[in-house]
Design an enzyme around this catalytic site. Sequence first.
Site, PDB file in Angstrom:
ATOM      1  N   LYS A   1       0.862  -1.189   0.000  1.00  0.00           N
ATOM      2  CA  LYS A   1       0.000   0.000   0.000  1.00  0.00           C
ATOM      3  C   LYS A   1       0.888   1.226   0.000  1.00  0.00           C
ATOM      4  O   LYS A   1       1.851   1.296   0.773  1.00  0.00           O
ATOM      5  CB  LYS A   1      -0.896  -0.010   1.234  1.00  0.00           C
ATOM      6  CG  LYS A   1      -1.767   1.225   1.348  1.00  0.00           C
ATOM      7  CD  LYS A   1      -2.844   1.053   2.382  1.00  0.00           C
ATOM      8  CE  LYS A   1      -2.515   1.724   3.672  1.00  0.00           C
ATOM      9  NZ  LYS A   1      -3.684   1.939   4.545  1.00  0.00           N
TER      10      LYS A   1
HETATM   11  C1  R5P Z   1      -1.973   3.812   7.473  1.00  0.00           C
HETATM   12  O1  R5P Z   1      -1.700   2.745   7.095  1.00  0.00           O
HETATM   13  C2  R5P Z   1      -3.213   4.116   8.208  1.00  0.00           C
HETATM   14  O2  R5P Z   1      -3.257   3.316   9.283  1.00  0.00           O
HETATM   15  C3  R5P Z   1      -4.466   4.000   7.344  1.00  0.00           C
HETATM   16  O3  R5P Z   1      -4.868   2.682   7.180  1.00  0.00           O
HETATM   17  C4  R5P Z   1      -4.239   4.610   6.018  1.00  0.00           C
HETATM   18  O4  R5P Z   1      -3.590   5.825   6.179  1.00  0.00           O
HETATM   19  C5  R5P Z   1      -5.489   4.766   5.191  1.00  0.00           C
HETATM   20  O5  R5P Z   1      -6.320   5.683   5.745  1.00  0.00           O
HETATM   21  P1  R5P Z   1      -6.497   7.121   5.114  1.00  0.00           P
HETATM   22  O6  R5P Z   1      -7.200   6.925   3.814  1.00  0.00           O
HETATM   23  O7  R5P Z   1      -7.343   7.874   6.101  1.00  0.00           O
HETATM   24  O8  R5P Z   1      -5.140   7.727   4.940  1.00  0.00           O
END
Ligand code: R5P
Length: 296
Positions: free
Chosen positions: A203
Amino acid sequence: MADLDGNASAKKFHPDTPAVQFGHRIRGASNLDWGMQNRLARILNPDTGRTVMLAFDHGYFQGPTSGLERIDVNIAPLAEEADALMCTRGSLRTSISPATQSGLVLRASGGPSVLKELSDEYTAMAMHDAVRINADAVAVQVFVGGENESRSIRNMTTLVDAGYDAGIPVLGVTAVGKELTRDARYLGLATRIIAELGAQLVKTYYCEDGFEDVVAGCPVPVIMAGGKKLPELDALTMASNAVRAGAAGVDMGRNIFQSAAPAAMMRAVRAVVHENADPADAYELFREASAERVLA
Ligand code: R5P
């Protein structure tokens, strides 16, 4: 004695039919064991090869985030709309129905709060608990270039080894510190390192220039992280750009649960990711679905 009466004696082996070959759309997964491929297919929709993951693991380092004050109230109703949920084992066990049919990615690293150095993480759960929960993957933060770079890599590789034992894939997350630039050069470096060291999914954040190179250079599926709340059309445009550049979907949190109409936003994001909807059309869908909600 077993009743053998009525068993057909003729057997049909179809000798002229070649054995089945399973074509799949998951990058880098063809040499993984069946269980791991099955779990990946519960995250990445087999029809499109993409995912809309709903991230609500933010509390693991920042406590009750805006929009996540009550996961049972704010998030549980959205759960079935997501291909997969990304959360902590604590929020899952307390606030999400075990009857959920969504895929499940469990946050497995943690340690420091927002009050401390964020890269000071350790592996925060054992793989056997992920097995017990029936997770489809575990997620770990990797701080390439960060203060605790090597330890975060070790956190990940430890989970990768345990994941191979259990048949559970690892999602490596590029954690970008304040001092690091989110450009294609950095994201390409970080995503490639994560994949080379064994994660089956990565990711990362989107970057305007060169995101297609980041994706092309990573031998496993790249899922775009959402990031801070943007106006809905901007978030949909970013998601569209990412999947058109080759991303295998999105993992969005704040852009969904901080939206004025989270269910409508989820529907619009799904249209972009799974139907290649134009962002303007998806935004129209969002507006219509928001209005339906107000009238309902
Ligand atoms: C990072 O891995 C965080 O824990 C979230 O899962 C990630 O940032 C995705 O959330 P957002 O779309 O709010 O950034």
